[in-house]
Design a protein around this motif. Structure first.
Motif, short mmCIF file in Angstrom:
data_model
loop_
_atom_site.label_atom_id
_atom_site.label_comp_id
_atom_site.label_asym_id
_atom_site.label_seq_id
_atom_site.Cartn_x
_atom_site.Cartn_y
_atom_site.Cartn_z
N MET B 1 0.70 -1.21 -0.11
CA MET B 1 0.00 -0.03 -0.09
C MET B 1 0.78 1.57 -0.06
N ASN B 2 1.98 1.46 0.81
CA ASN B 2 2.88 2.36 0.61
C ASN B 2 3.60 2.63 -0.53
N MET B 3 3.72 1.51 -1.27
CA MET B 3 4.64 1.65 -2.49
C MET B 3 3.47 2.19 -3.38
N PHE B 4 2.20 1.78 -3.42
CA PHE B 4 1.30 2.20 -4.46
C PHE B 4 1.00 3.60 -4.20
N LEU B 5 0.75 4.26 -2.82
CA LEU B 5 0.64 5.55 -2.77
C LEU B 5 1.71 6.47 -3.11
N HIS B 6 2.90 5.94 -2.76
CA HIS B 6 4.19 6.78 -3.33
C HIS B 6 4.11 6.79 -4.79
N GLU B 7 3.98 5.62 -5.42
CA GLU B 7 4.10 5.81 -6.82
C GLU B 7 3.23 6.64 -7.35
N LEU B 8 1.91 6.60 -7.02
CA LEU B 8 0.87 7.32 -7.49
C LEU B 8 1.27 8.73 -7.34
N LYS B 9 1.69 9.07 -6.30
CA LYS B 9 2.01 10.45 -5.85
C LYS B 9 3.11 10.86 -7.04
N VAL B 10 4.18 10.17 -7.04
CA VAL B 10 5.28 10.43 -8.07
C VAL B 10 4.68 10.58 -9.47
N ASN B 11 3.80 9.81 -9.66
CA ASN B 11 3.27 9.88 -11.19
C ASN B 11 1.89 10.88 -11.37
N ARG B 12 1.76 11.79 -10.24
CA ARG B 12 0.75 12.62 -10.14
C ARG B 12 0.53 13.55 -11.22
N LYS B 13 1.97 14.28 -11.26
CA LYS B 13 2.16 15.44 -12.14
C LYS B 13 1.88 14.83 -13.76
N SER B 14 2.72 13.82 -14.11
CA SER B 14 2.61 13.62 -15.25
C SER B 14 1.09 13.12 -15.86
N THR B 15 0.50 12.38 -14.77
CA THR B 15 -0.90 12.13 -15.20
C THR B 15 -1.59 13.38 -15.54
N ILE B 16 -1.53 14.37 -14.78
CA ILE B 16 -2.41 15.56 -14.82
C ILE B 16 -2.16 16.11 -16.06
N ILE B 17 -0.79 16.32 -16.54
CA ILE B 17 -0.30 16.92 -17.65
C ILE B 17 -0.97 16.12 -18.91
N TRP B 18 -0.75 14.69 -18.97
CA TRP B 18 -1.44 13.99 -19.98
C TRP B 18 -2.84 14.20 -20.08
N THR B 19 -3.55 14.10 -19.03
CA THR B 19 -5.30 14.25 -18.83
C THR B 19 -5.39 15.56 -19.63
N LEU B 20 -4.67 16.64 -19.29
CA LEU B 20 -4.89 17.75 -19.70
C LEU B 20 -4.80 18.19 -21.26
N SER B 21 -3.74 17.29 -21.62
CA SER B 21 -3.34 17.32 -23.12
C SER B 21 -4.46 16.80 -23.78
#
Lengths: 265, 265
Positions: B1-21
């Motif tokens: 669960m820790n790894m999942f949350l950490h990874e999700l957080k790391v990917n947050r910015k790129s997910t937002i950028i891709w979604t907006l694009s």
């Protein structure tokens, strides 16, 4: 000179892979021409009366795909896309990779100035692009001449590939200038490819809407389109000048910005 | 669960950028729709002067491509192209970044099995893609509501939009497998970009020459959007093949990664 050689050596493998891609694309594409030659699907007057946007959706264009050269023009639009991807990544990578792979400290400690380093890297990149275009030209001329021979064909293909080279120079300069200014090497490649994707998507949008027509000046994909070059119009002087200006400005920016930047060691 | 949350957080910015694009591309293309609709109407008037046979054949086609869903499925390809790059980048980057960033040693000495690491990483990929698609569909539906005059069949609209998620999953799992198999990945983007564009060009070119075999080769072609519009359903065999592909690649990745030597500094 050492740096140029070193750069060439390290990019050797990727150039070979791209050449395999070119070979597959050109020979695969043209071999399909042999199969459909007989059916002769040329655009009739009905499609010619269609608005440009509908033509784009229907997948018909002013290219006469019943001739080998016209059919090659169809393949050429995809070759342009490949060429641009290759060039933009080459440009961004050649500068950004030193910091990414933590080799910049080693390189910068050598008795060469930063501008020398950029000159060498650019020289190597231009040699690679030249080879890329030479391979494209040879493969294309060979394949098209195989189906339809004529003196016109080789010179037309040379003109097309010449346009491709200019397009690649633009994207190379975009790549190097972004890598020169960006503090994070990974970001440089992302931004450079982002610009490539954006211009590609815009080039599709311009096809669909005449309102966006004026955007074509910021879309390098629109500078040297096969349908105009093959129609005998040759290069549009505006676009040639524009490309030269873009390349000169961006290359200068690369030199100036890279010399002033703090490197990430 | 820790790894999942950490990874999700790391990917947050790129997910937002891709979604907006993706949303931006949808907005750009859909805003062209009113023009296309009008040009279609005008062209149908031109068509009236043609013989009835032509009128029937072409008229029906014009109607279908200038309808909202027809136009959406045409431009959706370019949304899928960007989506595929996001998917492949994500799938390939999620594991290889530990190796590239030299954090594999840190991660692998934690008291978690490699399987758990892989599971949480794979789940992050699915979650990020899911978020992207949900936001994208909402925004696209909103835009559709604005531009379309007639009422839209939202069920078909969402069915078309959902194919993006499936194609993304295919590319993500392929990237996942590559990141496990290829021993030294220096940077993710060049590799993922060339792979996606190779499949894209294969698709574009395949549909121009009307090659049947291409349908099974390139994920872009797994969903015939015209079929979805006609039948309000998917073609089962492609869903099955696609699912098998995803399950198989992920399974192989698990097997290889749990046994693989991980090189640290």
């Amino acid at each position: 000179m050492n740096i140029v050689l070193r750069e060439l050596m390290s990019s050797r493998k990727s150039l070979i892979w791209w050449s395999v891609g070119l070979l597959a694309m050109i020979t695969g594409g043209m071999s399909k021409y042999g199969g459909m030659q007989s059916s002769g699907q040329s655009a009739n007057d009905l499609f010619a009366a269609m608005p440009k946007s509908l033509q784009a959706i229907f997948g018909v264009s002013t290219l006469d795909i019943s001739t080998a050269l016209g059919y090659y023009g169809l393949i050429f639009s995809y070759l342009l896309l490949m060429a641009a991807i290759y060039a933009v990544m080459l440009g961004a990578n050649s500068i950004a990779k030193e910091e990414r792979d933590k080799t910049s400290e080693f390189l910068m400690a050598k008795p060469v100035s930063r501008s020398r380093i950029i000159t060498s890297k650019l020289a190597a990149a231009i040699i690679l692009l030249f080879l890329f275009n030479l391979i494209t030209f040879l493969l294309s001329a060979m394949m098209v001449n195989y189906y339809d021979s004529g003196a016109e064909i080789t010179s037309k293909i040379a003109a097309l590939v010449g346009g491709m080279f200019l397009l690649q120079l633009i994207f190379l300069a975009i790549g190097t200038s972004i890598a020169a200014v960006s503090k994070r090497p990974k970001l440089a490649t992302s931004i450079a490819t982002g610009i490539l994707l954006l211009t590609y998507i815009l080039s599709i949008a311009v096809e669909l809407s005449s309102k966006l027509e004026n955007l074509k000046y910021i879309i390098p994909f629109k500078y040297f389109e096969a349908k105009y070059i093959l129609a005998g119009d040759g290069f549009d002087a505006v676009f040639v000048i524009l490309s030269v200006v873009i390349v000169v400005v961006l290359i200068n920016a690369t030199y100036i910005l890279y010399q002033k930047r703090d490197l990430n060691i | 669960m820790n790894m999942f949350l950490h990874e999700l957080k790391v990917n947050r910015k790129s997910t937002i950028i891709w979604t907006l694009s993706l949303v931006a591309i949808a907005v750009l293309f859909l805003s062209i729709f009113p023009t296309i609709e009008r040009e279609g109407e005008e062209f149908k008037k031109v068509l009236a002067s043609y013989p009835e046979g032509v009128l029937k054949a072409v008229g029906v086609q014009i109607d279908s491509i200038t309808s909202f869903l027809g136009f959406y499925s045409y431009v959706f390809l370019y949304i899928m192209l960007c989506g595929a790059i996001q998917g492949m980048n994500l799938g390939m980057g999620v594991l290889s970044k530990e190796i590239i960033g030299k954090t594999a040693e840190f991660l692998l000495t934690k008291p978690v099995a490699r399987k758990e690491i892989l599971t949480s990483k794979a789940l992050v990929v699915v979650t990020s893609l899911l978020i992207t698609n949900i936001v994208f569909m909402g925004a696209a539906a909103l835009m559709a509501n604005i531009v379309a005059k007639e009422s839209i069949d939202y069920q078909v609209f969402f069915m078309i939009s959902a194919t993006n998620f499936f194609v993304q999953l295919m590319f993500a799992s392929f990237g996942f497998l590559l990141s496990v198999l290829v021993s030294r990945i220096k940077s993710v983007l060049p590799l993922s970009l060339s792979t996606v564009f190779a499949f894209f060009i294969l698709y574009m070119f395949g549909s121009v020459i009307g090659e049947k075999a291409v349908r099974y080769l390139t994920p872009f072609k797994y969903f015939d959007l015209a079929y979805i519009i006609r039948h309000s359903g998917y073609e089962a065999q492609y869903i099955i093949i696609g699912s098998i592909f995803i399950v198989a690649t992920v399974a192989v990745s698990f097997i290889v990664f749990t046994k693989k030597d991980i090189h640290t500094v």
